[in-house]
Each structure stands twice: as C-alpha cells, then as structure tokens.
Enzyme design. Structure first.
Site, mmCIF file in Angstrom:
data_model
loop_
_atom_site.group_PDB
_atom_site.id
_atom_site.type_symbol
_atom_site.label_atom_id
_atom_site.label_comp_id
_atom_site.label_asym_id
_atom_site.label_seq_id
_atom_site.Cartn_x
_atom_site.Cartn_y
_atom_site.Cartn_z
ATOM 1 N N LYS A 196 0.840 -1.199 0.000
ATOM 2 C CA LYS A 196 0.000 0.000 0.000
ATOM 3 C C LYS A 196 0.879 1.255 0.000
ATOM 4 C CE LYS A 196 -3.516 2.311 2.738
ATOM 5 N NZ LYS A 196 -4.540 2.245 3.764
ATOM 6 N N GLU A 202 10.552 -4.558 4.558
ATOM 7 C CA GLU A 202 10.654 -5.972 4.180
ATOM 8 C C GLU A 202 10.350 -6.141 2.687
ATOM 9 O OE1 GLU A 202 8.928 -4.778 6.757
ATOM 10 O OE2 GLU A 202 8.993 -6.148 8.481
ATOM 11 N N GLY A 254 -4.851 -1.929 4.701
ATOM 12 C CA GLY A 254 -4.030 -3.050 4.227
ATOM 13 C C GLY A 254 -4.685 -4.407 4.464
ATOM 14 N N ARG A 255 -5.218 -4.610 5.678
ATOM 15 C CA ARG A 255 -5.771 -5.934 6.006
ATOM 16 C C ARG A 255 -7.155 -6.161 5.400
ATOM 17 N NH1 ARG A 255 -4.808 -2.674 10.193
ATOM 18 N NH2 ARG A 255 -6.514 -1.902 11.489
ATOM 19 N N GLU A 340 -4.855 -6.784 14.697
ATOM 20 C CA GLU A 340 -4.374 -5.458 14.305
ATOM 21 C C GLU A 340 -5.531 -4.456 14.371
ATOM 22 O OE1 GLU A 340 -0.829 -4.718 11.414
ATOM 23 O OE2 GLU A 340 -2.619 -4.363 10.219
ATOM 24 N N HIS A 371 -4.385 -33.562 17.047
ATOM 25 C CA HIS A 371 -3.237 -34.378 17.459
ATOM 26 C C HIS A 371 -2.120 -33.512 18.023
ATOM 27 C CE1 HIS A 371 -5.034 -37.968 15.719
ATOM 28 N NE2 HIS A 371 -5.560 -37.114 14.853
ATOM 29 N N LYS A 500 9.184 -0.726 14.417
ATOM 30 C CA LYS A 500 9.814 -0.344 13.141
ATOM 31 C C LYS A 500 10.859 0.746 13.372
ATOM 32 C CE LYS A 500 5.679 -0.997 10.243
ATOM 33 N NZ LYS A 500 4.696 -0.332 9.401
HETATM 34 O O1 F6P Z 1 3.132 -2.779 9.746
HETATM 35 C C1 F6P Z 1 1.796 -3.095 9.621
HETATM 36 C C2 F6P Z 1 1.295 -2.828 8.229
HETATM 37 O O2 F6P Z 1 1.205 -1.465 8.031
HETATM 38 C C3 F6P Z 1 -0.023 -3.515 7.978
HETATM 39 O O3 F6P Z 1 -1.101 -2.800 8.439
HETATM 40 C C4 F6P Z 1 0.024 -3.676 6.499
HETATM 41 O O4 F6P Z 1 -0.903 -4.620 6.052
HETATM 42 C C5 F6P Z 1 1.457 -4.107 6.302
HETATM 43 O O5 F6P Z 1 2.179 -3.360 7.252
HETATM 44 C C6 F6P Z 1 2.023 -3.888 4.940
HETATM 45 O O6 F6P Z 1 1.968 -2.543 4.557
HETATM 46 P P1 F6P Z 1 2.181 -2.120 3.063
HETATM 47 O O7 F6P Z 1 1.081 -2.730 2.256
HETATM 48 O O8 F6P Z 1 2.124 -0.626 3.055
HETATM 49 O O9 F6P Z 1 3.520 -2.631 2.611
#
Ligand code: F6P
Length: 535
Positions: A196, A202, A254-255, A340, A371, A500
C-alpha cells in the site's frame, strides 16, 4: 458497559450447555443464523435468550447501525488517520455513485478492475509474456495485508487455479525469497510488488533482491514487474512504469485490501470470472450485514458471541479451527484482521479502555490440531472458545470417504467440548478395564473431561470463490461490529510503529557504525553476540 451481562453470567453459573439443549429441543434452530447457504451455529455456548437480548441491546447502545451506515457511505470513520473506510466499495464496482471528498469513486474503481482483468487475461493467455515465453510463475512480494489476504485466498481456491503458479514472499528473512526463487525461471516469472505504502522495508528489500535476480537471469525488469500501491511517487521511484501500476486509495486498509489490486495474484491464478464471484460473495454479505435484524445478522451474532466470551466471560483467547486444509492460512489472516484491528487499549477519544479489547486469535486446521493442542482445549485449566469451520462437501468426489471423516471429526470435537465426561463415567470405564480401588480413582481422574466448553460452527456447502468471499466479509464485519461495541478505532494500527522505528535505529549499531551506549544491557549483549558471531 458489560454490567448487566456480567450479572447474567454470574446467575448462570452452574448452568450447562448440554442442560440448555435438554430444556429446549429447538435450541439449535433458535441459536443459529442462516444466510443464503451458510449456517452459523452458536447454540453450543451458554448464550440464552436473555443473554442474547442483552447482547443485541449493546448494538443500539453503541450505535452499530449508525457507524455501519457511516462506513458504507464513505464517512471518515477512521478518525485517527482522517480516512474513510471503503473496502466494501471494491466488491461493489457496479454500485451507485459514491462520493469521497467530492469525487465519485465508482468509476475509477471500475476502471482499475477492468485493467486488472485485461492484464490477467493477457497473462493467462500468454499474450503478455516474459523474455523466456509465457509467464509460468507469479511471485507476489508483500507483507501483512499485502500478503495474508492473497495467500490465504489463493490457497483456499486451489481447485480453481488454471493460471500461472503463484508464490508469496513476505518475510525479510532471505531464506524466504531464496527458497522460492531457486525453483523458478527468471525469464518466465512475473513479479508483483504489493505494498500500500511502497515503503515497507521488508517488501522493498525483497523487491530489490527480486529485481537483481530477474536481471542477472536474463529477464527484463521493466517488462516483468508490476506494482500494487497507493503511491505513484514511490512506485515511480522504484522504476515501475505507470502502466504497470495498479493503484488504490488510502480508504482501503491493508488488512482489508484483498478485494482490489492487492488481489491481483489471486485473479491471475483463478481468472477474472472466478474473482468476480469472490467479490459477489463479499457483496452479498455486505447487503446482509446492512439489512438483517441483529438476531438474524450473521456478522453481528458472530461479533456478539465474541464479546460474550471475551469481555463478559473473560476467556482471553479464541481458537479458529477450519476443518478445511485449504483454509490453513485463515487463522493467520484472522490474526491480522482481528488483532491489528481491535488490539487497542484506548477508546476512539483516547481514554483508556475500562475492559479488555480484542482476544488473542490463534488456530490450525483440523484434524491436525486434534493431534497437537486439543488436549488443552479439552482438559486444560483455561477455557478457549473454539470456532469451527467446515464444508458439507469437498472438491474431490473420489476422496469422499476422507471428507466424511473430516466432517465427523469436526462435529465430534464440538460435541466433546460441550458434553465432557464425568468422574462417574470415567470410573465406570476404568472399572471395565480392570482397575479397582485407589488406582481406579487415580486413573479415572485423568480421563475426566470438564465439558461445558463453548464453540461455534460455521458450515457452508463447499469452499467456492463465492463462499470464500462471504466468509471473509463475514469476519471483516464481525471485527467491525466488535470494534464499534468496544468504542475503538478498528482501522488504524499505531501499535506496529515503535518496533519499526527501533529496528531503523539498530541498523547502524549492528554495522558497528554507531555506539550502542544508549541501549539497554540486554539489547547491547544481543547485538554483541551477533557482531561477534563467525561463520
Ligand atoms: O506494519 C503493519 C502494516 O502497516 C499492515 O497494516 C500492512 O498490512 C502491512 O504493514 C504492509 O503494509 P504495506 O502494504 O504498506 O507494505
């Protein structure tokens, strides 16, 4: 807020779920909700008609209807980020005009969906290809909502896959991308960078690695990279041409984003028509949520069951137990969606919450969980409300005996949790096995099941794209309704920021470029260990 409910709860002590079934033979009917082909059964809980009335009263007290309508109308209900919350619009591209900041958002939504569909058709037909030929593989690079939604849905709909193979890289641990890239061809792989913000460290680290891999392997990054993001600036800075960018707006959290461009990998796997069915399932659940009375409203009753178990009964966790191997990432997906969204300590106005907020959500598919951790569910000292999901039919008619076993196991578990086994019954079993005296008593006690442990079951005919859409929208609205009742903002996530920031501050320390004097003793010792590790 939960005073009346807590009083009811205390009056009910001594009541058993099995006892409620004995008193009311129609309990299963009275304490379940049907919507289209879905059945949500919450009769195996201690919710009585009186409790339900008190729970639904919370909806009026907390103005769930008003907040719900405000969400669908595009009002700024995400108050700490000053944003509307309109992921529901993604699954209703044909709906009437909907204005956000004076602009109708439907037309651009339709245009983006149309672009996604054209791209998916060209990739799937091989018209759009890499330098090595038609795309055989798609790698979605994203994390959190830019990973969990598409990966969960792509796994769920495996029987419908007829496009390129989809892979998902999320972890910044190089092992993740390494193990995927080593199996595929850089000249026939389409890389989707899903973020987003397009700044998530990452994702950007993995995207840069993937680009080097494509280029080193004879591919052409300019042809093989797509971006899914709200930020034109950041995607351009990364070097992705505009025609390869599928944008969306900041009113999609995002979620909650699998319904739009972030779902592109799913569309590539199952095709645009199936993707539309997925959207239609979500939209059907939206309409139901908007119109059904509380007692007949599936997301609301799911939410109220959650409130009853967490805030009223004080059970701090809930287990999500899909008896559906293809929903194996659903617990992880729901962890983000629920924790979240509702893992907050302050109300919308910033005041501390006077009650616990979202429970810890965890789980694994059945029958595997049986199990592993079901021992604790049945005989542990804490009560974990269990949420079962199961399809009436599988996708493999030739493996029907497997499915029958799956279903009976699911039903047996909820029955066992409710029924339990008394000391008297356990003693009789041990006597029959030849034990007597003190040893009989000792052995029997280990075989007692307290029972009276609550569970709900969501049962659906088959896990089709439409049903999956219904299920995901069901949980989204459940989280929303719970959040409104608790008076919190379910759409921000400030709690992820501090870690972060600190990770950023540790980078120069790890590289030895900055003194770590400002850090605590534990962090310094751990840094030292890494810096001094050889090999
Ligand atoms: O760090 C949490 C978050 O902001 C989530 O809410 C989101 O889904 C994820 O990181 C990834 O964010 P982005 O889509 O901006 O890379």
């Amino acid at each position: 807020m939960f005073k009346d409910l807590k009083l009811l709860r205390s009056q009910e002590c001594g009541e058993s779920i099995s006892g409620l079934f004995e008193k009311d033979p129609n309990r299963a009917d009275a304490f379940s909700v049907r919507f289209e082909a879905l059945l949500f059964d919450y009769s195996k809980t201690l919710i009585t008609a009186e409790v339900r009335a008190a729970l639904t009263a919370l909806c009026s007290q907390q103005n769930v209807a008003g907040r719900r309508d405000a969400m669908f109308e595009g009002k700024e209900i995400n108050e700490t980020e000053q944003r509307a919350v309109l992921h529901t619009a993604l699954r209703d591209p044909g709906g009437p005009e909907l204005f956000v900041e004076g602009e109708d958002i439907r037309a651009p939504l339709r245009a983006t969906l149309g672009r996604m569909e054209r791209l998916a058709r060209r990739v799937r037909s091989g018209k759009l290809a890499g330098p090595g030929g038609p795309f055989t593989d798609v790698v979605n690079i994203g994390i959190g909502g830019s990973d969990l939604g598409p990966v969960m849905a792509a796994l769920a709909l495996a029987p419908y896959h007829n496009g390129p193979r989809c892979h998902f890289v999320s972890n910044v641990d190089g092992a993740h991308i390494h193990d995927i890239l080593q199996r595929i061809d850089p000249k026939t792989t389409l890389v989707i960078v899903a973020s987003k913000t397009f700044t998530t460290v990452e994702t950007m680290t993995n995207a840069a690695t993937a680009r080097r891999w494509v280029e080193a392997g004879g591919g052409e990054a300019a042809r093989q990279f797509l971006a899914l993001s709200t930020s034109e600036e950041e995607t351009a800075a990364f070097g992705i041409p505009r025609e390869h960018v599928f944008g969306f707006e900041d009113w999609v959290g995002g979620r909650y984003s699998v319904w739009g461009p972030i779902g592109l990998s799913l569309m590539l796997a199952v095709g645009p028509d199936r993707f539309r069915e997925f959207l239609a399932g979500g939209k059907a659940m939206d309409d139901h949520f908007r119109t059904a009375d509380w007692e007949q409203n599936m997301p609301v009753m799911l939410a109220l069951t959650g409130i009853w178990h967490n805030q009223v009964c004080g059970h701090p966790t809930r287990a999500v137990l899909p008896y559906d191997q293809r929903l194996r990432r659903l617990p992880a997906y729901l962890q983000q969606l629920e924790m979240e969204s509702n893992g907050k300590s302050v109300a919308m106005d910033g005041a501390p919450l006077p009650y616990p907020s979202g429970p810890v959500v965890w789980g694994e598919p059945g029958t595997n969980g049986q199990h592993a951790f079901y021992q604790l569910l049945h005989q542990g000292t804490s009560v974990v409300p269990a949420e079962f999901l199961v399809a009436a039919k599988g996708h493999e008619p030739e493996l029907e005996p497997h499915h029958r076993l799956l279903v009976v196991n699911c039903l047996a578990q909820s029955e066992a949790l409710m029924r339990g086994r008394s000391l008297k019954k356990a003693s009789a079993l041990m006597r029959a096995a030849g034990y007597e005296g003190a040893e009989l008593q000792r052995q029997a006690r280990h075989r007692v099941f307290p029972g009276n442990r609550p569970s709900t079951t969501l049962i659906y005919p088959q896990l089709t794209p439409y049903v999956l859409g219904q299920i995901i929208a069901l949980y989204e609205h459940r989280v929303f309704a719970e959040g409104v009742i608790l008076g919190i903002n379910s759409f921000d996530q400030w709690g992820v920021e501090l870690g972060k920031e600190l990770a950023d501050s540790l980078m120069p320390l790890l590289a030895g470029k900055k003194d770590d004097a400002g850090k605590d003793g534990s962090t310094r010792a751990l840094l030292d260990f890494v810096r001094n590790s050889k090999g």
